[in-house]
Design a protein around this motif. Structure first.
Motif, PDB file in Angstrom:
ATOM      1  N   UNK A  87      29.097 -64.436  94.154  1.00  0.00           N
ATOM      2  CA  UNK A  87      29.528 -65.975  93.673  1.00  0.00           C
ATOM      3  C   UNK A  87      28.278 -66.470  93.267  1.00  0.00           C
ATOM      4  N   UNK A  88      26.862 -66.077  92.991  1.00  0.00           N
ATOM      5  CA  UNK A  88      25.959 -66.660  91.801  1.00  0.00           C
ATOM      6  C   UNK A  88      26.356 -67.629  91.831  1.00  0.00           C
ATOM      7  N   UNK A  89      26.375 -67.750  90.333  1.00  0.00           N
ATOM      8  CA  UNK A  89      26.897 -67.513  89.265  1.00  0.00           C
ATOM      9  C   UNK A  89      27.836 -68.785  88.795  1.00  0.00           C
ATOM     10  N   UNK A  90      28.442 -69.206  89.759  1.00  0.00           N
ATOM     11  CA  UNK A  90      29.526 -69.799  90.054  1.00  0.00           C
ATOM     12  C   UNK A  90      31.212 -69.149  90.282  1.00  0.00           C
ATOM     13  N   UNK A  91      31.549 -70.278  91.125  1.00  0.00           N
ATOM     14  CA  UNK A  91      33.148 -69.710  91.274  1.00  0.00           C
ATOM     15  C   UNK A  91      33.678 -71.282  90.968  1.00  0.00           C
ATOM     16  N   UNK A  92      35.304 -70.916  90.989  1.00  0.00           N
ATOM     17  CA  UNK A  92      36.499 -71.820  90.808  1.00  0.00           C
ATOM     18  C   UNK A  92      36.850 -71.858  92.180  1.00  0.00           C
ATOM     19  N   UNK A  93      37.570 -72.787  92.815  1.00  0.00           N
ATOM     20  CA  UNK A  93      38.229 -72.679  94.271  1.00  0.00           C
ATOM     21  C   UNK A  93      39.714 -73.302  94.075  1.00  0.00           C
ATOM     22  N   UNK A  94      40.044 -73.021  95.355  1.00  0.00           N
ATOM     23  CA  UNK A  94      41.343 -73.079  94.907  1.00  0.00           C
ATOM     24  C   UNK A  94      41.811 -73.748  97.073  1.00  0.00           C
ATOM     25  N   UNK A  95      42.141 -74.830  96.952  1.00  0.00           N
ATOM     26  CA  UNK A  95      42.696 -75.421  98.157  1.00  0.00           C
ATOM     27  C   UNK A  95      44.374 -75.691  98.623  1.00  0.00           C
ATOM     28  N   UNK A  96      44.625 -74.937 100.101  1.00  0.00           N
ATOM     29  CA  UNK A  96      45.532 -75.242 100.066  1.00  0.00           C
ATOM     30  C   UNK A  96      46.133 -76.792 101.276  1.00  0.00           C
ATOM     31  N   UNK A  97      46.695 -77.179 100.771  1.00  0.00           N
ATOM     32  CA  UNK A  97      46.819 -78.565 102.222  1.00  0.00           C
ATOM     33  C   UNK A  97      45.127 -78.998 102.830  1.00  0.00           C
ATOM     34  N   UNK A  98      45.320 -79.250 103.916  1.00  0.00           N
ATOM     35  CA  UNK A  98      43.550 -79.385 104.609  1.00  0.00           C
ATOM     36  C   UNK A  98      42.965 -79.192 103.771  1.00  0.00           C
ATOM     37  N   UNK A  99      42.639 -77.937 103.512  1.00  0.00           N
ATOM     38  CA  UNK A  99      41.828 -76.921 103.003  1.00  0.00           C
ATOM     39  C   UNK A  99      41.453 -77.664 100.940  1.00  0.00           C
ATOM     40  N   UNK A 100      42.230 -78.959 100.822  1.00  0.00           N
ATOM     41  CA  UNK A 100      41.990 -79.116  99.477  1.00  0.00           C
ATOM     42  C   UNK A 100      40.960 -79.967  99.451  1.00  0.00           C
TER      43      UNK A 100
END
Length: 287
Positions: A87-100
């Motif tokens: 993940x050191x060069x960056x990442x996309x993130x997906x959160x579900x419900x409170x994870x958002x």
């Protein structure tokens, strides 16, 4: 190691980090496990998916989603991401419900490595004012309901109950701003934190998914940063009519003006979506 990470990003695209919702955990085969598998198999640009586990087991991950203070969870997530060579060069993130909203807090407080695109699916970015029916008579869920009814803004409840930390009572705005230990803080409603704002503005895209028939998020417009007008609990302000937006407290207005905020509404109830809906609408933000 950095050159190897850069090679994988170039060849396979940007990795993805997932954060589950309340009552779930990182690895259930029917929830986060299924999502992770779907992304790896159907999104050609993604080769690596990390589903965050807060705690040392799946069981503790679930209980921590109710009982561990949110900023403590966010710090643990930051440590995991910083320690992962993929993940050191960056990442996309997906959160579900409170994870958002938890991932949004991560973007605000943990800018390295960089979160590029944030997809929030059924998140509660202005908080909630109502707690859903507990599935299957869950004892911990019933405990949460009783504690919120007893006093969401008491110091004990705020310190020991995750959902109280994003409880936003529009009839008690001053108490909310004074005592909320999470959502009022990340929304810069207590003390203004310029770093929170600047870090969120670094996102390439902020993607917000609301569910038209959501029975879990009250009000459902919170998933799009909308909320009740202060002082009552019937009229809903659109995101761009809220003070959070007009005062640009967290950079939402800045991102929106730049065309970096994207709104989607899925037809079903909370977190009810198909692989086809995901691929047609959201996969484009996982380049």
């Amino acid at each position: 190691m950095k050159l190897l990470s850069l090679f994988f990003v170039t060849v396979f695209g940007t990795p993805v980090v997932l954060w589950h919702g309340m009552g779930d955990n990182c690895c259930h085969s029917f929830s986060m496990g299924a999502v992770s598998k779907m992304i790896r198999e159907k999104v050609e640009t993604v080769n690596y998916v990390k589903s965050l586990m807060i705690g040392d087991s799946e069981a503790s991950d679930t209980s921590n989603g109710f009982l561990m203070p949110v900023f403590q969870q966010v710090e643990l997530a930051c440590q995991q991401i910083q320690a992962d060579p993929e993940l050191q060069e960056g990442y996309h993130a997906i959160g579900f419900s409170q994870g958002g909203q938890f991932l949004r807090a991560l973007a605000q407080t943990c800018p390295s490595p960089p979160m590029k695109n944030l997809i929030s699916i059924g998140g509660q970015h202005q908080g909630i004012f109502g707690f859903p029916k507990c599935p299957n008579g869950s004892s911990i869920c019933e405990y949460v309901r009783k504690m919120l009814n007893w006093g969401a803004y008491s110091s004990f409840i705020q310190s020991h109950l995750v959902q109280a930390q994003y409880w936003h009572d529009p009839l008690q705005e001053e108490e909310y701003k004074q005592y909320s230990q999470f959502i009022a803080v990340v929304n810069n409603e207590r003390e203004f934190n310029q770093t929170f704002k600047e870090n969120l503005e670094k996102l390439e895209n902020l993607v917000l998914v609301k569910f038209a028939k959501d029975t879990m998020v009250v009000p459902k417009e919170s998933s799009h940063f909308g909320y009740y007008a202060p002082g009552q609990d019937s009229d809903i302000l659109a995101y761009n009519d809220t003070e959070l937006f007009t005062e640009d407290r967290i950079g939402l207005k800045t991102l929106d003006t730049a065309g970096k905020v994207h709104f989607f509404t899925f037809a079903g109830d909370h977190l009810r979506f198909t692989d086809e809906e995901f691929m047609q609408n959201l996969a484009q933000f996982l380049p």
